[in-house]
Design a protein around this motif. Structure first.
Motif, mmCIF file in Angstrom:
data_model
loop_
_atom_site.group_PDB
_atom_site.id
_atom_site.type_symbol
_atom_site.label_atom_id
_atom_site.label_comp_id
_atom_site.label_asym_id
_atom_site.label_seq_id
_atom_site.Cartn_x
_atom_site.Cartn_y
_atom_site.Cartn_z
ATOM 1 N N ARG A 13 0.832 -1.203 0.000
ATOM 2 C CA ARG A 13 0.000 0.000 0.000
ATOM 3 C C ARG A 13 0.866 1.252 0.000
ATOM 4 O O ARG A 13 0.536 2.259 -0.627
ATOM 5 N N ALA A 14 2.024 1.190 0.674
ATOM 6 C CA ALA A 14 2.956 2.318 0.661
ATOM 7 C C ALA A 14 3.490 2.548 -0.748
ATOM 8 O O ALA A 14 3.606 3.692 -1.216
ATOM 9 N N SER A 15 3.818 1.460 -1.428
ATOM 10 C CA SER A 15 4.280 1.565 -2.814
ATOM 11 C C SER A 15 3.177 2.136 -3.706
ATOM 12 O O SER A 15 3.442 2.977 -4.581
ATOM 13 N N LEU A 16 1.955 1.681 -3.476
ATOM 14 C CA LEU A 16 0.828 2.181 -4.267
ATOM 15 C C LEU A 16 0.666 3.690 -4.090
ATOM 16 O O LEU A 16 0.411 4.415 -5.064
ATOM 17 N N GLU A 17 0.819 4.168 -2.872
ATOM 18 C CA GLU A 17 0.683 5.610 -2.642
ATOM 19 C C GLU A 17 1.786 6.386 -3.354
ATOM 20 O O GLU A 17 1.552 7.487 -3.861
ATOM 21 N N GLN A 18 2.972 5.812 -3.429
ATOM 22 C CA GLN A 18 4.052 6.474 -4.164
ATOM 23 C C GLN A 18 3.717 6.560 -5.652
ATOM 24 O O GLN A 18 3.991 7.578 -6.305
ATOM 25 N N TYR A 19 3.134 5.494 -6.175
ATOM 26 C CA TYR A 19 2.707 5.519 -7.580
ATOM 27 C C TYR A 19 1.584 6.528 -7.785
ATOM 28 O O TYR A 19 1.605 7.314 -8.751
ATOM 29 N N ASP A 22 -9.212 2.633 6.132
ATOM 30 C CA ASP A 22 -8.304 1.552 5.764
ATOM 31 C C ASP A 22 -6.866 1.926 6.123
ATOM 32 O O ASP A 22 -6.125 1.135 6.728
ATOM 33 N N ARG A 23 -6.475 3.137 5.779
ATOM 34 C CA ARG A 23 -5.120 3.608 6.088
ATOM 35 C C ARG A 23 -4.905 3.688 7.597
ATOM 36 O O ARG A 23 -3.839 3.339 8.109
ATOM 37 N N VAL A 67 -11.273 9.454 11.813
ATOM 38 C CA VAL A 67 -11.510 9.804 10.409
ATOM 39 C C VAL A 67 -12.977 10.188 10.189
ATOM 40 O O VAL A 67 -13.533 10.014 9.108
ATOM 41 N N ASP A 68 -13.593 10.693 11.262
ATOM 42 C CA ASP A 68 -14.956 11.230 11.203
ATOM 43 C C ASP A 68 -16.009 10.202 10.818
ATOM 44 O O ASP A 68 -16.963 10.500 10.089
#
Length: 208
Positions: A23-29, A120-121, A147-148
């Motif tokens: 997921r960290a890699s996905l956020e970088q993309y 999710d995060r 997250v409200d």
């Protein structure tokens, strides 16, 4: 040219460190994309073969994973942490039950889809950055509030039998799709497994 946003499906389980790293890699993309990328989550239960009929985990059940397996997994986690510049409080979470977190996440994705990614995060970060027990309903309610989202609804979701039955159907769906490990990313019918680097995710999504 189609105006439909690109979509990526991910099968994951919160107790999988490679799902967190993926997921960290996905956020970088995603950060380097000009266009938005929609994310669709499908749950996967890594502990399903060790669950008792009541949903609890039988930690004594044999799963073929020995000390060498876990040591190799830790080494791979450390390598990807460095590659993706990710800090983690722990390398494995073998004693944590993710089922309550998956039930809460499933509820939020269904009832509050616009807030699901933030929740999710928050779950991933709570376990892997802060070392918290995401199998605890009170922890999940606190994360919901952050997250409200309505904490009482999320706490109730973790004990909802009908919701658990829906989740079991989702686990069956993953099995029918021949998903055998996580994370698995799927774009336009093409699947790839593992904590893929941003460049690999780009090729998967953009099919180039």
């Amino acid at each position: 040219m189609s105006e439909t946003p690109d979509q990526l499906t991910v099968y994951s389980d919160y107790v999988c460190p490679f799902c967190y790293l993926g997921r960290a890699s996905l956020e970088q993309y995603r950060e380097r994309r000009e266009e938005p990328l929609e994310l669709e989550w499908h749950p996967f239960d890594l502990r399903r073969d060790k669950r008792n009929p009541d949903g609890s985990i039988d930690h004594s059940a044999a799963d073929g994973k020995d000390d060498d397996y876990f040591e190799q997994a830790k080494q791979n986690v450390r390598r990807l942490q460095e590659e993706y510049d990710v800090e983690m409080a722990q390398e494995l979470a073998t004693e944590v039950d993710s089922l309550p977190a998956q039930m809460a996440s499933w509820y939020v994705q269904t009832e509050y889809p616009e807030q699901w990614e933030a929740f999710d995060r928050a779950i991933f970060d709570a376990l892997w950055t802060d070392g918290r027990d995401i199998g605890d309903g009170d922890v999940l309610a606190e994360l919901a509030s952050s997250v409200d989202l309505p904490p009482d609804e999320v706490r109730t979701a973790t004990g909802d039998d009908e919701l658990q039955a829906e989740l079991e159907d989702a686990f069956d769906h993953a099995s029918r799709k021949r998903i055998t490990g996580v994370p698995t990313f799927v774009a336009d019918g093409t699947a790839a497994s593992g904590a893929l680097p941003p460049d690999h995710l780009q090729r998967l999504v953009e099919q180039s």
